[in-house]
Motif scaffolding. Structure first.
Motif, PDB file in Angstrom:
ATOM      1  N   MET A 236       0.812  -1.196   0.000  1.00  0.00           N
ATOM      2  CA  MET A 236       0.000   0.000   0.000  1.00  0.00           C
ATOM      3  C   MET A 236       0.856   1.260   0.000  1.00  0.00           C
ATOM      4  O   MET A 236       0.537   2.234  -0.653  1.00  0.00           O
ATOM      5  CB  MET A 236      -0.915  -0.044   1.233  1.00  0.00           C
ATOM      6  N   SER A 237       1.958   1.255   0.753  1.00  0.00           N
ATOM      7  CA  SER A 237       2.806   2.447   0.840  1.00  0.00           C
ATOM      8  C   SER A 237       3.415   2.805  -0.509  1.00  0.00           C
ATOM      9  O   SER A 237       3.678   3.987  -0.779  1.00  0.00           O
ATOM     10  CB  SER A 237       3.897   2.242   1.889  1.00  0.00           C
ATOM     11  N   LYS A 238       3.613   1.811  -1.368  1.00  0.00           N
ATOM     12  CA  LYS A 238       4.181   2.082  -2.697  1.00  0.00           C
ATOM     13  C   LYS A 238       3.245   2.963  -3.521  1.00  0.00           C
ATOM     14  O   LYS A 238       3.697   3.805  -4.292  1.00  0.00           O
ATOM     15  CB  LYS A 238       4.474   0.772  -3.421  1.00  0.00           C
ATOM     16  N   TYR A 239       1.951   2.794  -3.330  1.00  0.00           N
ATOM     17  CA  TYR A 239       0.994   3.630  -4.063  1.00  0.00           C
ATOM     18  C   TYR A 239       1.074   5.085  -3.594  1.00  0.00           C
ATOM     19  O   TYR A 239       0.857   6.006  -4.376  1.00  0.00           O
ATOM     20  CB  TYR A 239      -0.426   3.092  -3.918  1.00  0.00           C
ATOM     21  N   PHE A 240       1.409   5.288  -2.323  1.00  0.00           N
ATOM     22  CA  PHE A 240       1.592   6.648  -1.820  1.00  0.00           C
ATOM     23  C   PHE A 240       2.794   7.307  -2.484  1.00  0.00           C
ATOM     24  O   PHE A 240       2.794   8.519  -2.698  1.00  0.00           O
ATOM     25  CB  PHE A 240       1.752   6.652  -0.297  1.00  0.00           C
ATOM     26  N   ALA A 241       3.831   6.514  -2.777  1.00  0.00           N
ATOM     27  CA  ALA A 241       5.011   7.061  -3.447  1.00  0.00           C
ATOM     28  C   ALA A 241       4.644   7.582  -4.834  1.00  0.00           C
ATOM     29  O   ALA A 241       5.054   8.674  -5.228  1.00  0.00           O
ATOM     30  CB  ALA A 241       6.101   6.000  -3.538  1.00  0.00           C
ATOM     31  N   VAL A 242       3.855   6.800  -5.557  1.00  0.00           N
ATOM     32  CA  VAL A 242       3.410   7.228  -6.891  1.00  0.00           C
ATOM     33  C   VAL A 242       2.490   8.439  -6.765  1.00  0.00           C
ATOM     34  O   VAL A 242       2.624   9.420  -7.503  1.00  0.00           O
ATOM     35  CB  VAL A 242       2.700   6.067  -7.629  1.00  0.00           C
ATOM     36  N   LEU A 243       1.568   8.370  -5.833  1.00  0.00           N
ATOM     37  CA  LEU A 243       0.649   9.483  -5.623  1.00  0.00           C
ATOM     38  C   LEU A 243       1.404  10.762  -5.261  1.00  0.00           C
ATOM     39  O   LEU A 243       1.037  11.857  -5.693  1.00  0.00           O
ATOM     40  CB  LEU A 243      -0.362   9.126  -4.527  1.00  0.00           C
ATOM     41  N   THR A 244       2.483  10.625  -4.509  1.00  0.00           N
ATOM     42  CA  THR A 244       3.303  11.779  -4.150  1.00  0.00           C
ATOM     43  C   THR A 244       3.846  12.471  -5.395  1.00  0.00           C
ATOM     44  O   THR A 244       3.802  13.701  -5.506  1.00  0.00           O
ATOM     45  CB  THR A 244       4.463  11.361  -3.227  1.00  0.00           C
ATOM     46  N   ILE A 245       4.357  11.687  -6.340  1.00  0.00           N
ATOM     47  CA  ILE A 245       4.893  12.273  -7.578  1.00  0.00           C
ATOM     48  C   ILE A 245       3.791  12.981  -8.344  1.00  0.00           C
ATOM     49  O   ILE A 245       3.970  14.112  -8.816  1.00  0.00           O
ATOM     50  CB  ILE A 245       5.560  11.185  -8.450  1.00  0.00           C
ATOM     51  N   VAL A 246       2.644  12.336  -8.476  1.00  0.00           N
ATOM     52  CA  VAL A 246       1.528  12.921  -9.220  1.00  0.00           C
ATOM     53  C   VAL A 246       1.062  14.221  -8.561  1.00  0.00           C
ATOM     54  O   VAL A 246       0.871  15.236  -9.235  1.00  0.00           O
ATOM     55  CB  VAL A 246       0.363  11.906  -9.353  1.00  0.00           C
ATOM     56  N   VAL A 247       0.895  14.197  -7.244  1.00  0.00           N
ATOM     57  CA  VAL A 247       0.434  15.393  -6.527  1.00  0.00           C
ATOM     58  C   VAL A 247       1.483  16.498  -6.595  1.00  0.00           C
ATOM     59  O   VAL A 247       1.162  17.668  -6.823  1.00  0.00           O
ATOM     60  CB  VAL A 247       0.059  15.054  -5.066  1.00  0.00           C
ATOM     61  N   MET A 248       2.743  16.147  -6.419  1.00  0.00           N
ATOM     62  CA  MET A 248       3.825  17.128  -6.475  1.00  0.00           C
ATOM     63  C   MET A 248       3.848  17.840  -7.833  1.00  0.00           C
ATOM     64  O   MET A 248       3.838  19.072  -7.906  1.00  0.00           O
ATOM     65  CB  MET A 248       5.173  16.451  -6.226  1.00  0.00           C
ATOM     66  N   LEU A 249       3.861  17.063  -8.899  1.00  0.00           N
ATOM     67  CA  LEU A 249       3.856  17.654 -10.242  1.00  0.00           C
ATOM     68  C   LEU A 249       2.576  18.441 -10.488  1.00  0.00           C
ATOM     69  O   LEU A 249       2.602  19.524 -11.082  1.00  0.00           O
ATOM     70  CB  LEU A 249       4.018  16.558 -11.303  1.00  0.00           C
ATOM     71  N   GLY A 250       1.463  17.908 -10.007  1.00  0.00           N
ATOM     72  CA  GLY A 250       0.188  18.599 -10.165  1.00  0.00           C
ATOM     73  C   GLY A 250       0.171  19.955  -9.474  1.00  0.00           C
ATOM     74  O   GLY A 250      -0.302  20.944 -10.042  1.00  0.00           O
ATOM     75  N   MET A 251       0.702  20.025  -8.258  1.00  0.00           N
ATOM     76  CA  MET A 251       0.734  21.301  -7.534  1.00  0.00           C
ATOM     77  C   MET A 251       1.585  22.332  -8.264  1.00  0.00           C
ATOM     78  O   MET A 251       1.167  23.476  -8.451  1.00  0.00           O
ATOM     79  CB  MET A 251       1.274  21.103  -6.106  1.00  0.00           C
ATOM     80  N   VAL A 252       2.777  21.928  -8.674  1.00  0.00           N
ATOM     81  CA  VAL A 252       3.695  22.877  -9.313  1.00  0.00           C
ATOM     82  C   VAL A 252       3.150  23.331 -10.662  1.00  0.00           C
ATOM     83  O   VAL A 252       3.133  24.531 -10.968  1.00  0.00           O
ATOM     84  CB  VAL A 252       5.101  22.256  -9.453  1.00  0.00           C
ATOM     85  N   LEU A 253       2.687  22.395 -11.476  1.00  0.00           N
ATOM     86  CA  LEU A 253       2.184  22.765 -12.804  1.00  0.00           C
ATOM     87  C   LEU A 253       0.882  23.562 -12.721  1.00  0.00           C
ATOM     88  O   LEU A 253       0.680  24.512 -13.489  1.00  0.00           O
ATOM     89  CB  LEU A 253       2.009  21.517 -13.674  1.00  0.00           C
ATOM     90  N   THR A 254       0.012  23.207 -11.788  1.00  0.00           N
ATOM     91  CA  THR A 254      -1.229  23.974 -11.606  1.00  0.00           C
ATOM     92  C   THR A 254      -0.902  25.403 -11.212  1.00  0.00           C
ATOM     93  O   THR A 254      -1.478  26.353 -11.743  1.00  0.00           O
ATOM     94  CB  THR A 254      -2.137  23.312 -10.551  1.00  0.00           C
ATOM     95  N   ARG A 255       0.039  25.560 -10.285  1.00  0.00           N
ATOM     96  CA  ARG A 255       0.437  26.908  -9.853  1.00  0.00           C
ATOM     97  C   ARG A 255       0.995  27.704 -11.027  1.00  0.00           C
ATOM     98  O   ARG A 255       0.667  28.871 -11.212  1.00  0.00           O
ATOM     99  CB  ARG A 255       1.469  26.800  -8.722  1.00  0.00           C
ATOM    100  N   ALA A 256       1.850  27.074 -11.827  1.00  0.00           N
ATOM    101  CA  ALA A 256       2.444  27.759 -12.981  1.00  0.00           C
ATOM    102  C   ALA A 256       1.376  28.141 -14.006  1.00  0.00           C
ATOM    103  O   ALA A 256       1.399  29.248 -14.561  1.00  0.00           O
ATOM    104  CB  ALA A 256       3.510  26.882 -13.620  1.00  0.00           C
ATOM    105  N   LEU A 257       0.420  27.249 -14.250  1.00  0.00           N
ATOM    106  CA  LEU A 257      -0.653  27.538 -15.212  1.00  0.00           C
ATOM    107  C   LEU A 257      -1.579  28.644 -14.715  1.00  0.00           C
ATOM    108  O   LEU A 257      -2.007  29.502 -15.499  1.00  0.00           O
ATOM    109  CB  LEU A 257      -1.444  26.277 -15.528  1.00  0.00           C
ATOM    110  N   LEU A 258      -1.899  28.633 -13.426  1.00  0.00           N
ATOM    111  CA  LEU A 258      -2.734  29.698 -12.868  1.00  0.00           C
ATOM    112  C   LEU A 258      -2.036  31.053 -12.982  1.00  0.00           C
ATOM    113  O   LEU A 258      -2.670  32.066 -13.282  1.00  0.00           O
ATOM    114  CB  LEU A 258      -3.091  29.407 -11.410  1.00  0.00           C
ATOM    115  N   MET A 259      -0.755  31.070 -12.769  1.00  0.00           N
ATOM    116  CA  MET A 259      -0.010  32.315 -12.898  1.00  0.00           C
ATOM    117  C   MET A 259       0.063  32.763 -14.357  1.00  0.00           C
ATOM    118  O   MET A 259      -0.018  33.953 -14.649  1.00  0.00           O
ATOM    119  CB  MET A 259       1.391  32.153 -12.303  1.00  0.00           C
ATOM    120  N   GLN A 260       0.188  31.793 -15.257  1.00  0.00           N
ATOM    121  CA  GLN A 260       0.221  32.124 -16.688  1.00  0.00           C
ATOM    122  C   GLN A 260      -1.089  32.784 -17.116  1.00  0.00           C
ATOM    123  O   GLN A 260      -1.088  33.721 -17.907  1.00  0.00           O
ATOM    124  CB  GLN A 260       0.485  30.869 -17.511  1.00  0.00           C
TER     125      GLN A 260
END
Length: 188
Positions: A1-25
């Motif tokens: 189960m913890s391995k899925y959190f590792a993948v989710l972490t990458i997805v959420v991390m990239l999602g936060m940064v890219l969403t922030r960049a797109l909102l600023m754009q």
């Protein structure tokens, strides 16, 4: 189960940064300035993509270079999940604290104000601390020698970028930045 959190972490991390960049754009602010000063920054991209693949491969049993682990402990794996979660929360706090000043890379054409409040009152580089926490957490989840190498390899480009940013901030903000440096540590 913890391995899925590792993948989710990458997805959420990239999602936060890219969403922030797109909102600023959408507000007319170009937040992505990666590679504008030094084209060698683009060498980071294939290494990051390989890292992401390594985490996904370990989770979903895709072909990978090695499946050898240093240890197999559910407790340590869940400690890794805690570090990933702490890294994501620190990243979120950093993005909120940055406000309109958030940039990926150094923006010499449209610098904003020096941010010294929020999480930046405790660390001058909380985003890099967040990334390090996530890398360490994912190593604890998978205990792969490849991820351990990535932790060691990530230190150099992170620190190199921090030094470049500090040099720019010192030149642009002068004494204001130097006073900030005297009050707040570089990392922790």
């Amino acid at each position: 189960m913890s391995k899925y959190f590792a993948v989710l972490t990458i997805v959420v991390m990239l999602g936060m940064v890219l969403t922030r960049a797109l909102l600023m754009q959408k507000q007319g602010i170009e937040a992505i300035n990666f590679g504008k000063i030094d084209k060698t920054d683009f060498l980071i991209v294939p290494f990051a993509l390989f890292y992401f693949y390594t985490v996904f491969a370990a989770t979903f049993n895709f072909p990978t270079i090695s499946t050898q682990e240093f240890f197999d402990s559910k407790v340590i794996s869940w400690v890794g999940v805690f570090f990933c979660l702490a890294g994501l929360l620190l990243l979120l706090w950093s993005l909120i604290s940055f406000g309109q000043s958030f940039r990926i890379g150094i923006d010499t054409e449209h610098p904003d104000k020096l941010i010294t409040t929020g999480v930046f009152a405790f660390s001058r580089n909380p985003i890099y601390v967040a990334f390090a926490s996530i890398l360490f957490g994912q190593f604890l989840i998978f205990s792969s020698w490849i991820l351990l190498v990535y932790i060691g390899a990530a230190i150099w480009p992170f620190h190199r970028q921090v030094l470049r940013e500090e040099d720019y901030l010192n030149k642009y903000y002068g004494n204001e930045y130097l006073e900030y440096c005297d009050q707040v540590r570089r990392y922790l």
